[in-house]
Enzyme design. Structure first.
Site, PDB file in Angstrom:
ATOM      1  N   LYS A  40      33.570  37.676  39.889  1.00 26.54           N
ATOM      2  CA  LYS A  40      34.564  37.636  40.953  1.00 26.54           C
ATOM      3  C   LYS A  40      34.547  38.925  41.734  1.00 26.54           C
ATOM      4  O   LYS A  40      34.521  39.992  41.108  1.00 26.54           O
ATOM      5  CB  LYS A  40      35.930  37.440  40.294  1.00 26.54           C
ATOM      6  CG  LYS A  40      37.094  37.470  41.219  1.00 26.54           C
ATOM      7  CD  LYS A  40      38.352  37.384  40.411  1.00 26.54           C
ATOM      8  CE  LYS A  40      39.514  37.534  41.380  1.00 26.54           C
ATOM      9  NZ  LYS A  40      40.765  37.606  40.682  1.00 26.54           N
ATOM     10  N   LYS A  53      34.713  41.462  36.972  1.00 29.74           N
ATOM     11  CA  LYS A  53      35.674  41.431  38.074  1.00 29.74           C
ATOM     12  C   LYS A  53      35.656  42.794  38.757  1.00 29.74           C
ATOM     13  O   LYS A  53      35.901  43.826  38.132  1.00 29.74           O
ATOM     14  CB  LYS A  53      37.065  41.125  37.554  1.00 29.74           C
ATOM     15  CG  LYS A  53      38.120  41.128  38.639  1.00 29.74           C
ATOM     16  CD  LYS A  53      39.458  40.637  38.128  1.00 29.74           C
ATOM     17  CE  LYS A  53      40.511  40.714  39.218  1.00 29.74           C
ATOM     18  NZ  LYS A  53      41.816  40.258  38.729  1.00 29.74           N
TER      19      LYS A  53
HETATM   20  C1  PBG Z   1      44.961  39.470  38.871  1.00 26.23           C
HETATM   21  C2  PBG Z   1      44.216  38.602  39.820  1.00 26.23           C
HETATM   22  C3  PBG Z   1      43.876  38.894  41.138  1.00 26.23           C
HETATM   23  C4  PBG Z   1      43.186  37.788  41.625  1.00 26.23           C
HETATM   24  C5  PBG Z   1      43.140  36.848  40.605  1.00 26.23           C
HETATM   25  N1  PBG Z   1      43.754  37.368  39.486  1.00 26.23           N
HETATM   26  C6  PBG Z   1      44.232  40.042  41.994  1.00 26.23           C
HETATM   27  C7  PBG Z   1      43.783  41.400  41.716  1.00 26.23           C
HETATM   28  O1  PBG Z   1      42.991  41.667  40.816  1.00 26.23           O
HETATM   29  O2  PBG Z   1      44.259  42.273  42.445  1.00 26.23           O
HETATM   30  C8  PBG Z   1      42.619  37.665  43.007  1.00 26.23           C
HETATM   31  C9  PBG Z   1      42.337  36.284  43.474  1.00 26.23           C
HETATM   32  C10 PBG Z   1      42.062  36.159  44.920  1.00 26.23           C
HETATM   33  O3  PBG Z   1      41.947  37.150  45.674  1.00 26.23           O
HETATM   34  O4  PBG Z   1      41.950  35.012  45.377  1.00 26.23           O
HETATM   35  N2  PBG Z   1      45.970  38.754  38.199  1.00 26.23           N
END
Ligand code: PBG
Length: 325
Positions: A250, A198
């Site tokens: 992601k 991520k």
């Molecule tokens: C953190 C989380 C995020 C997303 C999913 N889980 C946000 C982040 O890391 O700031 C982002 C998902 C998206 O942008 O669609 N709980």
């Protein structure tokens, strides 16, 4: 002179193209992320994500049934607590009466095993500082103290009826800690979808609207640097060794090379998350008449599959299932 090789022969008719297509996109591949908010009476539009709402518990139930009827592969639930319920350790996330756990229980009762019910296992929606972990006395995210909280979250989510918990905070050792915690609590059949790779991404912007994030600053001490791919493969190795049942990359579209590399080495299914900013870009261009929305959305989803995703999280899951029908 006739060219001997005519690749166009395989493109002559829709039936021929269907016959030779290497990749398919089916509703079962798609997981719908959904938001459920505390203290609202009506579903509330997310301005930067046209067509996406924060649900009430009732509207969530109805929309989840609709998604399952449309044939999507699973649902990923995010909770949005009231501002007053946020605190430094994100207590509302592990409270069985917190919005996310109540909504999970609602959906588990409504849907049983008709779909795969997943929960975001993270603190950022529930902390008053908006970070994905708890902070030490110098304001840094404390890795090991955070993992203890993730275990509380995961066990509460499993108890509420989640089939899958999805730790998304990028702490070291989070998967192993959660696996041990789930097993000790008797949830040996609850699976872990690890957000293994991520990245710290600007494409999460609209999501932070959607969950009313309190974050000031960024997540660069825990999420990965966009410059790196070796690190992503290391994270995947570690998560698999710690017991991840599936791993995720992601965002998706700007990271297709990472997705391909992950798919080549992963012994477990690979998911990709087409994040909020990816959705918002196509939705905005389509709203301006600059792009054909459904075609662009389906093309991006097919290409994410081609790059190697077994599973794709997308805010278009239900609409895409309709377009594919
Ligand atoms: C953190 C989380 C995020 C997303 C999913 N889980 C946000 C982040 O890391 O700031 C982002 C998902 C998206 O942008 O669609 N709980």
């Amino acid at each position: 002179m006739f060219p001997r090789h005519r690749p166009r022969r395989l493109r002559t008719t829709p039936a021929m193209r269907r016959l030779v297509a290497e990749t398919s996109l089916e509703p079962r591949h798609l997981v719908l992320p959904m938001f459920v908010a505390d203290g609202i009476d009506e579903p509330r539009e997310v301005p930067s994500m046209p067509g996406v709402v924060q649900h009430t518990r009732d509207s969530l139930r109805a929309a989840a049934v609709q998604a399952v009827d449309a044939g999507v592969g699973g649902l990923m639930l995010f909770g949005v607590p009231g501002e007053d319920d946020k605190d430094p350790v994100g207590s509302a996330g592990s409270d069985p009466d917190g919005i996310l756990n109540r909504a999970l229980a609602d959906l588990a009762a409504e849907l049983g095993d008709a779909t795969v019910l997943m929960a975001d296992t993270c603190l950022d929606e529930f902390t008053d500082h908006g970070h994905c972990g708890v902070l030490d006395d110098r304001g840094r995210v404390d890795n090991d103290a955070t993992n203890l909280r993730y275990v509380d979250l995961a066990v509460a989510q499993a108890a509420a009826g989640a089939h899958v918990v999805a730790p998304s905070g990028m702490m070291d050792g989070q998967v192993g800690a959660i696996r041990d915690g789930l097993d000790d609590a008797g949830h040996t059949n609850v699976a872990i979808l690890a957000y293994a790779a991520k990245y710290a991404s600007a494409f999460y912007g609209p999501f932070r609207d959607a969950v009313g994030s309190s974050l000031v600053g960024d997540r660069r001490t825990y999420q990965q640097d966009s410059a790196n791919i070796r690190e992503a493969l290391r994270e995947i190795d570690l998560d698999v060794a710690e017991g991840a049942d599936a791993v995720m990359v992601k965002p998706a579209l700007a990271y297709l090379d990472v997705l391909r590399a992950a798919a080549e080495v992963s012994p477990v299914p690979v998911a990709a998350y087409q994040v909020s900013g990816e959705y918002a870009m196509i939705a905005a261009a389509a709203a301006n008449g600059w792009i054909d929305g459904p075609s662009a959305a389906l093309e991006s989803l097919l290409c994410i599959r081609r790059a190697g995703a077994d599973i794709v999280l997308t805010y278009w899951a239900v609409q895409a299932a309709g377009w594919l029908a």
